[in-house]
Scaffold this motif. Structure first.
Motif, PDB file in Angstrom:
ATOM      1  N   CYS A   1      -5.238   1.181   1.352  1.00  0.00           N
ATOM      2  CA  CYS A   1      -6.001   1.657   0.202  1.00  0.00           C
ATOM      3  C   CYS A   1      -6.109   0.539  -0.823  1.00  0.00           C
ATOM      4  O   CYS A   1      -5.132  -0.169  -1.091  1.00  0.00           O
ATOM      5  N   ALA A   2      -7.299   0.395  -1.391  1.00  0.00           N
ATOM      6  CA  ALA A   2      -7.519  -0.628  -2.405  1.00  0.00           C
ATOM      7  C   ALA A   2      -6.653  -0.348  -3.628  1.00  0.00           C
ATOM      8  O   ALA A   2      -6.495   0.803  -4.056  1.00  0.00           O
ATOM      9  N   ALA A   3      -6.103  -1.407  -4.197  1.00  0.00           N
ATOM     10  CA  ALA A   3      -5.188  -1.263  -5.332  1.00  0.00           C
ATOM     11  C   ALA A   3      -5.852  -0.577  -6.508  1.00  0.00           C
ATOM     12  O   ALA A   3      -5.204   0.148  -7.268  1.00  0.00           O
ATOM     13  N   SER A   4      -7.162  -0.767  -6.672  1.00  0.00           N
ATOM     14  CA  SER A   4      -7.856  -0.231  -7.846  1.00  0.00           C
ATOM     15  C   SER A   4      -7.968   1.276  -7.835  1.00  0.00           C
ATOM     16  O   SER A   4      -8.312   1.879  -8.854  1.00  0.00           O
ATOM     17  N   MET A   5      -7.693   1.926  -6.704  1.00  0.00           N
ATOM     18  CA  MET A   5      -7.835   3.383  -6.658  1.00  0.00           C
ATOM     19  C   MET A   5      -6.601   4.108  -6.126  1.00  0.00           C
ATOM     20  O   MET A   5      -6.558   5.336  -6.120  1.00  0.00           O
ATOM     21  N   ALA A   6      -5.595   3.364  -5.698  1.00  0.00           N
ATOM     22  CA  ALA A   6      -4.425   3.987  -5.078  1.00  0.00           C
ATOM     23  C   ALA A   6      -3.723   4.957  -6.026  1.00  0.00           C
ATOM     24  O   ALA A   6      -3.310   6.048  -5.629  1.00  0.00           O
ATOM     25  N   GLU A   7      -3.618   4.568  -7.287  1.00  0.00           N
ATOM     26  CA  GLU A   7      -2.851   5.364  -8.256  1.00  0.00           C
ATOM     27  C   GLU A   7      -3.413   6.762  -8.446  1.00  0.00           C
ATOM     28  O   GLU A   7      -2.682   7.744  -8.543  1.00  0.00           O
TER      29      GLU A   7
ATOM     30  N   LEU B   1       3.690  14.290  10.221  1.00  0.00           N
ATOM     31  CA  LEU B   1       3.053  12.976  10.254  1.00  0.00           C
ATOM     32  C   LEU B   1       3.903  11.922   9.543  1.00  0.00           C
ATOM     33  O   LEU B   1       4.547  12.206   8.535  1.00  0.00           O
ATOM     34  N   LEU B   2       3.885  10.694  10.072  1.00  0.00           N
ATOM     35  CA  LEU B   2       4.429   9.543   9.366  1.00  0.00           C
ATOM     36  C   LEU B   2       3.253   8.728   8.835  1.00  0.00           C
ATOM     37  O   LEU B   2       2.411   8.265   9.614  1.00  0.00           O
ATOM     38  N   LEU B   3       3.178   8.575   7.531  1.00  0.00           N
ATOM     39  CA  LEU B   3       2.081   7.852   6.894  1.00  0.00           C
ATOM     40  C   LEU B   3       2.608   6.512   6.399  1.00  0.00           C
ATOM     41  O   LEU B   3       3.492   6.449   5.552  1.00  0.00           O
ATOM     42  N   LYS B   4       2.063   5.427   6.942  1.00  0.00           N
ATOM     43  CA  LYS B   4       2.444   4.083   6.516  1.00  0.00           C
ATOM     44  C   LYS B   4       1.342   3.540   5.606  1.00  0.00           C
ATOM     45  O   LYS B   4       0.235   3.255   6.066  1.00  0.00           O
ATOM     46  N   LEU B   5       1.664   3.396   4.328  1.00  0.00           N
ATOM     47  CA  LEU B   5       0.676   3.001   3.335  1.00  0.00           C
ATOM     48  C   LEU B   5       0.745   1.504   3.044  1.00  0.00           C
ATOM     49  O   LEU B   5       1.823   0.942   2.869  1.00  0.00           O
ATOM     50  N   SER B   6      -0.416   0.889   2.981  1.00  0.00           N
ATOM     51  CA  SER B   6      -0.531  -0.505   2.560  1.00  0.00           C
ATOM     52  C   SER B   6      -1.524  -0.565   1.406  1.00  0.00           C
ATOM     53  O   SER B   6      -2.658  -0.108   1.544  1.00  0.00           O
ATOM     54  N   ILE B   7      -1.083  -1.116   0.277  1.00  0.00           N
ATOM     55  CA  ILE B   7      -1.938  -1.236  -0.904  1.00  0.00           C
ATOM     56  C   ILE B   7      -2.332  -2.703  -1.042  1.00  0.00           C
ATOM     57  O   ILE B   7      -1.477  -3.597  -0.979  1.00  0.00           O
ATOM     58  N   GLY B   8      -3.617  -2.960  -1.224  1.00  0.00           N
ATOM     59  CA  GLY B   8      -4.038  -4.352  -1.347  1.00  0.00           C
ATOM     60  C   GLY B   8      -5.482  -4.467  -1.787  1.00  0.00           C
ATOM     61  O   GLY B   8      -6.178  -3.472  -1.971  1.00  0.00           O
TER      62      GLY B   8
ATOM     63  N   THR C   1     -19.904   1.584  -4.043  1.00  0.00           N
ATOM     64  CA  THR C   1     -19.670   2.763  -3.211  1.00  0.00           C
ATOM     65  C   THR C   1     -18.274   2.666  -2.598  1.00  0.00           C
ATOM     66  O   THR C   1     -17.935   1.672  -1.956  1.00  0.00           O
ATOM     67  N   ILE C   2     -17.483   3.706  -2.831  1.00  0.00           N
ATOM     68  CA  ILE C   2     -16.142   3.790  -2.251  1.00  0.00           C
ATOM     69  C   ILE C   2     -16.242   4.611  -0.970  1.00  0.00           C
ATOM     70  O   ILE C   2     -16.927   5.634  -0.924  1.00  0.00           O
ATOM     71  N   GLY C   3     -15.586   4.149   0.068  1.00  0.00           N
ATOM     72  CA  GLY C   3     -15.670   4.882   1.318  1.00  0.00           C
ATOM     73  C   GLY C   3     -14.495   4.636   2.236  1.00  0.00           C
ATOM     74  O   GLY C   3     -13.531   3.948   1.893  1.00  0.00           O
ATOM     75  N   ILE C   4     -14.597   5.217   3.424  1.00  0.00           N
ATOM     76  CA  ILE C   4     -13.577   5.095   4.464  1.00  0.00           C
ATOM     77  C   ILE C   4     -14.146   4.210   5.559  1.00  0.00           C
ATOM     78  O   ILE C   4     -15.301   4.378   5.952  1.00  0.00           O
ATOM     79  N   SER C   5     -13.340   3.317   6.075  1.00  0.00           N
ATOM     80  CA  SER C   5     -13.769   2.466   7.190  1.00  0.00           C
ATOM     81  C   SER C   5     -12.740   2.528   8.315  1.00  0.00           C
ATOM     82  O   SER C   5     -11.529   2.534   8.067  1.00  0.00           O
ATOM     83  N   LEU C   6     -13.263   2.613   9.547  1.00  0.00           N
ATOM     84  CA  LEU C   6     -12.440   2.608  10.750  1.00  0.00           C
ATOM     85  C   LEU C   6     -12.953   1.506  11.672  1.00  0.00           C
ATOM     86  O   LEU C   6     -14.119   1.114  11.572  1.00  0.00           O
ATOM     87  N   PRO C   7     -12.124   1.031  12.575  1.00  0.00           N
ATOM     88  CA  PRO C   7     -12.583  -0.017  13.497  1.00  0.00           C
ATOM     89  C   PRO C   7     -13.571   0.541  14.510  1.00  0.00           C
ATOM     90  O   PRO C   7     -13.351   1.602  15.087  1.00  0.00           O
ATOM     91  N   ALA C   8     -14.657  -0.146  14.723  1.00  0.00           N
ATOM     92  CA  ALA C   8     -15.650   0.289  15.705  1.00  0.00           C
ATOM     93  C   ALA C   8     -15.125   0.041  17.116  1.00  0.00           C
ATOM     94  O   ALA C   8     -14.554  -1.010  17.406  1.00  0.00           O
TER      95      ALA C   8
END
Length: 300
Positions: free
Chosen positions: A97-103, A120-127, A267-274
């Motif tokens: 998740c982008a740092a500008s919106m994680a909070e 579920l185990l959720l592994k979060l990376s902020i950057g 535009t804020i959105g969700i991206s997944l690997p194609a």
């Protein structure tokens, strides 16, 4: 071709030294030499060549290393897919998740997701978005939430909402003492992300398009947590999401620099690997954001 031999080969290629590879793999050098010999015999080509005290890959070795990594990734995806299928909405999601919106996004989104998938185990990376995109490309993340970039061929993306980025300064900044023009901002230094971050590239282009020098960065950072107090105590300028300015912690001493040229609609959105396997729980996360993303962002 033996997968264990491929793994040994990849370690030797990484270290460029048979002895160090033997120590790392806890195998003898003769055993590793035989492993490489088996691969070379099966392929009919040399994989390594001497370079002083080190060994280097031949062209065939370079090709095998690239294909071997693809194979290892495919095997890992297959193992995850089988475990996920057996466990339903369990397993692990590697979410960036982008740092500008994680909070103001992650607390509600995480709570809603865990209601659907309590095991579920959720592994979060902020950057910053540039780091998140690279992590998604290299299979270190399953899904990312960040500003969308046009024509990103490696990803499948879904827009969630639009927001704005604005220039901010201390509420007591001299910029607010009189009429304001874009060129006035050139007198001051900035706190911004790295040059590869999309917001940094955008604000640089604004100044270049107006035949002005790009912002002079005095502090380059990948986090917003330090920004409010830093900017409030200095004459530094920065560029943040309006949502953060209005609702973020410690932002009351900051003020928007009201210029239309420096207001960025994104535009804020969700991206997944194609073309890559997506765990069921990650798909559940995507469905949540597609259905309720606007509420998660706005009702924090």
């Amino acid at each position: 071709m033996d997968l264990r031999d491929l793994n040994y080969f990849a370690t030797i290629a990484e270290l460029g030294h048979l002895g160090r590879a033997a120590e790392k793999l806890n195998r003898s050098q003769p055993a590793l030499s035989k492993s490489i010999q088996r691969l070379e015999e099966s392929l009919g080509a040399r994989l390594f060549k001497r370079d002083g005290r080190r060994i280097k890959l031949t062209d065939v070795g370079e090709l095998l290393l690239a294909r071997g990594r693809q194979l290892q990734m495919s095997i890992a995806e297959t193992e995850r897919e089988i475990r996920d299928f057996a466990g339903g909405l369990t397993g692990t999601i590697r979410l960036g998740c982008a740092a500008s919106m994680a909070e103001y996004l992650l607390p509600q989104l995480t709570a809603a997701l865990l209601e659907r998938a309590p095991n579920l185990l959720l592994k979060l990376s902020i950057g910053q978005d540039d780091v998140l995109r690279e992590s998604l490309r290299s299979d270190r993340l399953d899904v990312i939430i960040c500003p969308l970039v046009a024509n990103e061929e490696h990803f499948v993306s879904y827009p969630v909402l639009e927001d704005e980025m604005v220039v901010v300064a201390s509420a007591e900044h001299p910029l607010f003492d009189g009429p304001l023009e874009l060129k006035d901002l050139c007198q001051y230094r900035w706190v911004l992300g790295a040059p590869t971050v999309s917001a940094r590239r955008w604000i640089d282009n604004v100044f270049m398009d107006n035949q002005l020098p790009v912002p002079v960065v005095q502090v380059e950072t990948n986090t917003i947590s330090m920004l409010p107090r830093l900017i409030a105590r200095t004459r530094l300028l920065s560029f943040v999401a309006r949502e953060i300015l209005e609702h973020g912690q410690g932002m009351s001493r900051l003020k928007e620099v009201p210029l239309a040229q420096t207001t960025m609609l994104r535009t804020i959105g969700i991206s997944l690997p194609a073309g890559r396997y997506i765990p069921p729980a990650a798909n559940a996360l995507v469905d949540l954001l597609k259905e309720n993303g606007h509420r998660f962002f706005r009702d924090a």
